[in-house]
Design a protein around this motif. Structure first.
Motif, short mmCIF file in Angstrom:
data_model
loop_
_atom_site.label_atom_id
_atom_site.label_comp_id
_atom_site.label_asym_id
_atom_site.label_seq_id
_atom_site.Cartn_x
_atom_site.Cartn_y
_atom_site.Cartn_z
N PRO A 258 3.40 3.28 -9.12
CA PRO A 258 2.96 3.73 -10.45
C PRO A 258 4.10 3.53 -11.44
O PRO A 258 5.27 3.79 -11.11
N THR A 259 3.80 3.06 -12.64
CA THR A 259 4.90 2.77 -13.57
C THR A 259 4.50 3.11 -15.00
O THR A 259 3.32 3.04 -15.36
N TYR A 260 5.52 3.47 -15.78
CA TYR A 260 5.29 3.79 -17.20
C TYR A 260 6.57 3.59 -17.99
O TYR A 260 7.57 4.28 -17.77
N GLN B 136 2.41 -10.21 4.42
CA GLN B 136 1.65 -9.24 5.22
C GLN B 136 1.38 -7.94 4.48
O GLN B 136 0.77 -7.02 5.03
N VAL B 137 1.82 -7.85 3.24
CA VAL B 137 1.64 -6.62 2.46
C VAL B 137 1.02 -6.95 1.11
O VAL B 137 1.02 -8.11 0.67
N ASP B 138 0.49 -5.94 0.47
CA ASP B 138 0.09 -6.03 -0.94
C ASP B 138 1.03 -5.17 -1.77
O ASP B 138 1.54 -4.15 -1.30
N ILE B 139 1.24 -5.59 -3.00
CA ILE B 139 2.03 -4.82 -3.95
C ILE B 139 1.07 -4.33 -5.04
O ILE B 139 0.59 -5.13 -5.84
N CYS B 140 0.76 -3.05 -5.04
CA CYS B 140 -0.18 -2.49 -6.02
C CYS B 140 0.61 -1.82 -7.15
O CYS B 140 1.47 -0.98 -6.88
N ILE B 141 0.32 -2.21 -8.37
CA ILE B 141 1.03 -1.66 -9.53
C ILE B 141 0.01 -1.13 -10.53
O ILE B 141 -0.88 -1.85 -10.96
N SER B 142 0.15 0.15 -10.87
CA SER B 142 -0.70 0.74 -11.91
C SER B 142 0.17 1.06 -13.11
O SER B 142 1.00 1.97 -13.08
N ASN C 73 -2.26 8.83 -12.04
CA ASN C 73 -1.81 7.46 -11.82
C ASN C 73 -1.39 7.25 -10.37
O ASN C 73 -1.57 6.17 -9.81
N PHE C 74 -0.83 8.30 -9.74
CA PHE C 74 -0.55 8.24 -8.30
C PHE C 74 -1.83 7.96 -7.53
O PHE C 74 -1.89 7.07 -6.67
N LEU C 75 -2.85 8.76 -7.83
CA LEU C 75 -4.13 8.61 -7.13
C LEU C 75 -4.71 7.22 -7.35
O LEU C 75 -5.26 6.59 -6.43
N LYS C 76 -4.61 6.75 -8.58
CA LYS C 76 -5.20 5.45 -8.90
C LYS C 76 -4.51 4.33 -8.14
O LYS C 76 -5.18 3.45 -7.57
N VAL C 77 -3.17 4.32 -8.11
CA VAL C 77 -2.48 3.20 -7.49
C VAL C 77 -2.73 3.16 -5.98
O VAL C 77 -2.83 2.09 -5.38
N PHE D 95 -1.87 1.37 5.78
CA PHE D 95 -0.80 2.29 5.44
C PHE D 95 -0.34 2.08 4.00
O PHE D 95 -0.48 0.99 3.44
N ILE D 96 0.19 3.15 3.43
CA ILE D 96 0.66 3.17 2.05
C ILE D 96 2.14 3.55 2.03
O ILE D 96 2.57 4.47 2.73
N TRP D 97 2.90 2.85 1.20
CA TRP D 97 4.26 3.26 0.88
C TRP D 97 4.31 3.43 -0.63
O TRP D 97 4.31 2.48 -1.39
#
Length: 342
Positions: free
Chosen positions: A11-13, A36-42, A77-81, A89-91
């Motif tokens: 999450p970023t702002y 092997q991973v995804d990078i999710c950015i909200s 925003n935590f929940l959304k990302v 798994f999530i990091w």
């Protein structure tokens, strides 16, 4: 779409420079593991050049992105990302955190070798933003110093019950640092509804437990019966100095962490362990409360009932020893500072 094993959720702002360094640190990992991973950015409605930074790295990294039209607050925003991820798994890390060059390899190894584990404590190093800012940007992790301090000093690696992580010698902030945890997404998804909607829609910072530590509330319900794994060798770097909420740290330490312990106790933490942790959490109570009183406008003092907070904690020894503990820490800090100058 096939699930990835792991998603790094950021999450970023309005911290484009921090985000650039974070993404640069991820890109320093080997391509075989990045794939092997995804990078999710909200992006939480940033007004700086955050979108340009994401554009800059989307060719290097497998980025899944989303941009909110306006700032929806930290917990939402935590929940959304996390919801953006299609992974086992999530990091969940901060936009000011740095991954080490072998972090993805080691985290994937941990997950693959411990299939019965739902929650991994991955440890972290401390480093100041001043150090990072003193180098060419974006910061390259080959320039990390060799003498960084570990977040947790505990050394015994291996499996344990999740609630056994809630000990001062293992996690002095009781898992408050979200960047320390890799967790199974299914467990999170099944318990995210436990958050109080009124609290997470409140725009005031840290006005409730749920908009201070939303991840801890979910963790306490989602993993209380889970097997965890403690990894003593840090896999990332937590930067100090980039946190706008620093004036509210006494509120977090003296009130919100106590509330976290009460929630853990509700979900199975032993009475002995609860009281041991609660006494430890009061190590800065009197100086912290004094700071809140004298800085009411910025400290979050309006969110507490000081009489109730004092009465509820006055039976613990550290309540009274906290002043002396504070003085000793200040003396030690001054001696360390002088030794570094000489």
């Amino acid at each position: 779409m096939q699930k990835k094993k792991l998603a790094i959720c950021i999450p970023t702002y309005n911290r484009a420079n921090c985000l650039r360094n974070c993404l640069e640190s991820i890109s320093c990992n080997e391509d075989i593991f990045i794939n092997q991973v995804d990078i999710c950015i909200s992006n939480n409605g940033s007004s700086d050049f955050t979108e340009e930074v994401i554009d800059e790295y989307k060719e290097k990294l497998p980025i899944i992105r989303s941009s909110n039209n306006k700032n929806i607050g930290i917990p939402r925003n935590f929940l959304k990302v996390v919801s953006m991820a299609n992974s086992e798994f999530i990091w969940l890390i901060g936009d000011d955190d740095l991954l080490l060059p072998d972090s993805l390899k080691k985290s994937l190894e941990l997950i693959n070798l411990n299939k019965d584990v739902d929650f991994f404590y991955v440890n972290s190093f401390h480093l100041s933003t001043d150090y990072v800012d003193s180098h060419n940007q974006p910061f390259n992790t080959i320039n990390l110093p060799n003498n960084m301090e570990r977040f947790s000093k505990y050394n015994k690696e291996g499996k344990l019950k999740f609630l056994d992580l809630i000990k001062p010698k293992i996690s002095f902030d009781f898992l408050g640092g979200m960047f320390l945890s890799i967790f199974r997404k299914d467990n999170w998804d099944k318990h995210a509804h436990m958050l109080d909607q009124r609290a997470i829609y409140d725009d005031q910072t840290f006005s409730h437990f749920d908009n201070t530590f939303p991840h801890l509330k979910i963790f306490s319900y989602a993993f209380s019966n889970s097997l965890a794994y403690f990894n003593p060798v840090p896999l990332n770097v937590c930067l100090t100095g980039a946190r706008e909420w620093s004036p509210m740290e006494p509120l977090v330490r003296n009130v919100r962490l106590i509330e976290a312990l009460e929630l853990y106790k509700k979900n199975g933490l032993s009475t002995f362990q609860y009281h041991l942790c609660r006494n430890f959490a009061l190590s800065n109570f009197i100086p912290g409360l004094g700071y809140m009183i004298f800085n009411k406008d910025i400290s979050g003092y309006k969110y507490i009932n000081p009489i109730k907070v004092i009465i509820s904690n006055c039976l613990y020894p550290m309540f009274y020893l906290s002043f002396f503990s504070f003085i000793i820490r200040k003396i030690k800090d001054k001696l360390i500072y002088k030794s570094n100058l000489s």
